[in-house]
Write a protein that holds these residues in place. Structure first.
Motif, mmCIF file in Angstrom:
data_model
loop_
_atom_site.group_PDB
_atom_site.id
_atom_site.type_symbol
_atom_site.label_atom_id
_atom_site.label_comp_id
_atom_site.label_asym_id
_atom_site.label_seq_id
_atom_site.Cartn_x
_atom_site.Cartn_y
_atom_site.Cartn_z
ATOM 1 N N THR A 121 0.833 -1.185 0.000
ATOM 2 C CA THR A 121 0.000 0.000 0.000
ATOM 3 C C THR A 121 0.880 1.252 0.000
ATOM 4 O OG1 THR A 121 -1.666 -1.194 1.247
ATOM 5 C CG2 THR A 121 -1.849 1.182 1.215
ATOM 6 N N GLN A 170 1.209 5.550 0.252
ATOM 7 C CA GLN A 170 0.561 6.734 0.801
ATOM 8 C C GLN A 170 1.250 7.976 0.270
ATOM 9 O OE1 GLN A 170 1.005 5.876 4.984
ATOM 10 N NE2 GLN A 170 2.690 7.307 5.188
ATOM 11 N N GLU A 186 -3.838 7.488 2.058
ATOM 12 C CA GLU A 186 -3.633 6.306 1.234
ATOM 13 C C GLU A 186 -3.956 6.633 -0.221
ATOM 14 O OE1 GLU A 186 -5.463 1.854 0.884
ATOM 15 O OE2 GLU A 186 -5.177 2.698 2.892
ATOM 16 N N CYS A 207 -4.160 10.713 -4.757
ATOM 17 C CA CYS A 207 -4.379 11.152 -3.383
ATOM 18 C C CYS A 207 -5.718 11.884 -3.326
ATOM 19 C CB CYS A 207 -3.248 12.097 -2.964
ATOM 20 S SG CYS A 207 -3.487 12.891 -1.377
ATOM 21 N N GLU A 256 5.850 3.922 0.707
ATOM 22 C CA GLU A 256 5.220 2.704 1.202
ATOM 23 C C GLU A 256 4.773 2.915 2.634
ATOM 24 O OE1 GLU A 256 7.416 -0.856 0.594
ATOM 25 O OE2 GLU A 256 7.850 -0.369 -1.476
ATOM 26 N N LYS A 257 3.632 2.331 2.956
ATOM 27 C CA LYS A 257 3.084 2.435 4.317
ATOM 28 C C LYS A 257 3.936 1.673 5.291
ATOM 29 C CE LYS A 257 -1.686 3.219 5.235
ATOM 30 N NZ LYS A 257 -3.016 2.728 5.224
#
Length: 52
Positions: free
Chosen positions: A5, A7, A14, A38, A51-52
Motif C-alpha cells: 500500500t 501513501q 492512502e 491522493c 510505502e506504508k
C-alpha cells in the motif's frame, strides 16, 4: 513500486491505485508516471508516493 500500500508523502493519505496508476505517461510533455491518486492532492508521481 511494489504491491504494498502506498501513501502520499505530502499528507499521509492512502493512494488509490486504479486506472490512473499505471506506468503510462500523463501526456507527451510530462514524462512522470502516475503512482496513485491522493484524495487531497490528486494524481501524484512516484516521488510523492511512499510505502506504508
Amino acid at each position: 513500486m511494489s504491491d504494498s500500500t502506498l501513501q502520499c508523502r505530502l499528507c499521509g493519505a492512502e493512494l488509490s491505485q486504479g486506472l490512473l496508476a499505471t506506468n503510462s505517461r500523463n501526456c507527451c510533455l510530462n514524462a512522470t508516471p502516475i503512482a496513485g491518486t491522493c484524495p487531497e492532492h490528486g494524481p501524484v508521481g512516484p516521488h510523492h508516493a511512499v510505502e506504508k
